[in-house]
Design an enzyme around this catalytic site. Sequence first.
Site, short mmCIF file in Angstrom:
data_model
loop_
_atom_site.label_atom_id
_atom_site.label_comp_id
_atom_site.label_asym_id
_atom_site.label_seq_id
_atom_site.Cartn_x
_atom_site.Cartn_y
_atom_site.Cartn_z
N HIS A 17 0.82 -1.14 0.13
CA HIS A 17 -0.16 -0.08 -0.07
C HIS A 17 0.92 1.30 -0.06
CE1 HIS A 17 -3.25 -2.65 2.04
NE2 HIS A 17 -3.70 -2.43 1.03
N LYS A 41 -17.55 -5.84 8.35
CA LYS A 41 -16.06 -6.47 8.58
C LYS A 41 -15.65 -6.05 10.00
CE LYS A 41 -14.05 -6.05 3.94
NZ LYS A 41 -12.77 -5.45 3.10
P1 ADP Z 1 -10.09 -3.26 0.17
O1 ADP Z 1 -10.61 -3.88 1.32
O2 ADP Z 1 -10.81 -1.98 -0.23
O3 ADP Z 1 -10.00 -4.34 -0.83
P2 ADP Z 1 -7.32 -3.15 0.83
O4 ADP Z 1 -6.79 -2.50 2.00
O5 ADP Z 1 -7.20 -4.74 0.83
O6 ADP Z 1 -8.78 -2.64 0.48
O7 ADP Z 1 -6.35 -2.62 -0.32
C1 ADP Z 1 -6.79 -1.40 -0.85
C2 ADP Z 1 -6.03 -1.21 -2.41
O8 ADP Z 1 -4.66 -1.55 -2.28
C3 ADP Z 1 -6.70 -2.25 -3.49
O9 ADP Z 1 -6.83 -1.72 -4.72
C4 ADP Z 1 -5.69 -3.63 -3.53
O10 ADP Z 1 -5.83 -4.06 -4.58
C5 ADP Z 1 -4.53 -2.51 -2.98
N1 ADP Z 1 -3.34 -3.25 -2.81
C6 ADP Z 1 -3.37 -4.29 -1.60
N2 ADP Z 1 -2.12 -4.94 -1.62
C7 ADP Z 1 -1.30 -4.42 -2.31
C8 ADP Z 1 0.00 -4.57 -2.93
N3 ADP Z 1 0.86 -5.34 -2.03
N4 ADP Z 1 0.57 -3.74 -3.83
C9 ADP Z 1 -0.35 -2.93 -4.49
N5 ADP Z 1 -1.39 -2.90 -4.26
C10 ADP Z 1 -1.92 -3.44 -3.35
#
Ligand code: ADP
Length: 147
Positions: A17, A41
């Site tokens: 992130h 959630k």
């Molecule tokens: P959500 O619950 O909305 O899916 P997340 O916190 O899991 O939120 O993820 C937020 C965003 O970050 C999503 O678009 C996800 O695909 C992206 N994301 C998660 N992990 C990674 C990573 N390792 N590299 C790039 N983007 C990521």
Amino acid sequence: MKRALFAGSFDPFTIGHRNIVERALKMFDSVVIGVGVNDGKNPMFPLDKRLQGITEAFADEPRVEVASYEGLTVDFARECGACCLLRGVRNGRDLEYERQIAAFNSRVAPEIETVLLMADARYEDISSTLVRELYRYGKDISDLVGW
Ligand code: ADP
């Protein structure tokens, strides 16, 4: 001034992130990291902890703001004056998911664009779910979290 909203659960906020935010800062004047509060959630990391951790991680970057929000992501984007929703894509499954969300969001809020960044190869295996799994079994996750 171009502002993007990076919305997610960030339970926890990972180095993947963080990488997306750092790269987005090359394209946007500012980035709002929106921590979505979803009643459905049950997070492992309390909202306060996530907000505080992410805020501290970007303490030296005045172009990043951190906030929580409830409700529709596009409504929050409008509220913060963001022109774009920023999301990350690690693989084909993410792409299919993000594609549908982007299409639906543009139906609801046509003026807001979705910008998808491909995950950096160094972080494409990292997900909050897997980091939570490690944490649940008492492993050190400090190298994987972005705060
Ligand atoms: P959500 O619950 O909305 O899916 P997340 O916190 O899991 O939120 O993820 C937020 C965003 O970050 C999503 O678009 C996800 O695909 C992206 N994301 C998660 N992990 C990674 C990573 N390792 N590299 C790039 N983007 C990521």
